[in-house]
Design a protein around this motif. Sequence first.
Motif, short mmCIF file in Angstrom:
data_model
loop_
_atom_site.label_atom_id
_atom_site.label_comp_id
_atom_site.label_asym_id
_atom_site.label_seq_id
_atom_site.Cartn_x
_atom_site.Cartn_y
_atom_site.Cartn_z
N ARG A 64 -89.11 -11.22 26.42
CA ARG A 64 -89.78 -12.47 26.06
C ARG A 64 -91.16 -12.15 25.53
O ARG A 64 -91.75 -11.11 25.86
N ARG A 65 -91.67 -13.04 24.69
CA ARG A 65 -93.01 -12.83 24.14
C ARG A 65 -94.07 -13.23 25.17
O ARG A 65 -95.06 -12.54 25.36
N GLU A 66 -93.85 -14.38 25.79
CA GLU A 66 -94.75 -14.83 26.84
C GLU A 66 -94.01 -15.81 27.73
O GLU A 66 -92.99 -16.37 27.35
N ASN B 80 -87.38 -9.32 15.29
CA ASN B 80 -88.30 -10.47 15.25
C ASN B 80 -89.43 -10.34 16.26
O ASN B 80 -89.81 -11.31 16.93
N GLY B 81 -89.96 -9.14 16.37
CA GLY B 81 -91.09 -8.90 17.26
C GLY B 81 -90.71 -8.51 18.67
O GLY B 81 -91.58 -8.11 19.45
N PHE B 82 -89.44 -8.63 19.03
CA PHE B 82 -88.98 -8.22 20.35
C PHE B 82 -88.57 -6.74 20.31
O PHE B 82 -87.82 -6.33 19.43
N GLU B 83 -89.04 -5.96 21.28
CA GLU B 83 -88.59 -4.59 21.40
C GLU B 83 -87.26 -4.56 22.15
O GLU B 83 -87.07 -5.28 23.14
N GLU C 47 -86.32 -3.02 17.19
CA GLU C 47 -87.18 -4.21 17.19
C GLU C 47 -86.49 -5.32 16.43
O GLU C 47 -85.84 -5.10 15.41
N ASP D 146 -87.36 -19.35 27.66
CA ASP D 146 -87.63 -18.64 28.92
C ASP D 146 -87.74 -19.67 30.05
O ASP D 146 -88.83 -20.10 30.43
N LYS E 3 -91.82 -19.22 26.86
CA LYS E 3 -91.63 -19.36 25.41
C LYS E 3 -90.29 -18.74 24.99
O LYS E 3 -89.38 -18.64 25.78
N ASP E 4 -90.20 -18.34 23.72
CA ASP E 4 -88.96 -17.76 23.20
C ASP E 4 -88.61 -16.48 23.94
O ASP E 4 -89.48 -15.66 24.26
#
Length: 220
Positions: A181-183, A136-139, A134, A155, A186-187
């Motif tokens: 991507r988170r959404e 910064n929140g990305f798997e 993981e 993105d 976005k990033d």
Amino acid sequence: MKFRSVFDIIGPVMIGPSSSHTAGAARIGKMARELFGRQPNWAKIHLYGSFAKTYKGHGTDVALVGGLLGFDTYDERIKEALELADQANLNIEFIEEDGSAEHPNTARIHMGDEDGEFELVGISIGGGKAEITELNGFELRLTGRSPAILVMHNDRFGAIASVTNVLANYKINIGHMEVARREEGKDAMMIIETDERIPKDIMEELKTCDHISQVVTISD
């Protein structure tokens, strides 16, 4: 788990006592430093499972800090890593977590300085090997066994192609690639493992690609 050579079974050249608790932990710390791009001013290290129970006796604490200082698994300075961190004004806090993790040898490192913060989760999988699961929140799945780059980007259409086209132009082969991507819109993040280390001039060119915000190299 597959082994690529007899040395994967014997274990790495390292400062002991344990390949999983010491060498693997050092690799987690060193990958954290490389991904952050510099030595942090502070680090909060959350330990889970076996790491939390035995980290002092097995040298997990000094190994993680040694990695954050940029030391390899065989570097004799790992033994004095806590004192050297203090001298380097690197403030370390270890936190023993009661909760469980998917892997028994898990460390979550939250670190930073005046320019930013960074967090990752690393696991030591045995034989001195480690993976980042993981960031910064990305798997993701980053082994550190091959040369790799981390690319942070927006993105947007064409962002991935702009990076892979540069690598193709220089005949750099991609061995493994992950995109997350988170959404939508976005990033986003790319992890690209290659067959060879990417030269600095190509790294600089990658930074100019469309929608790219950061490119970081990770040593093999």
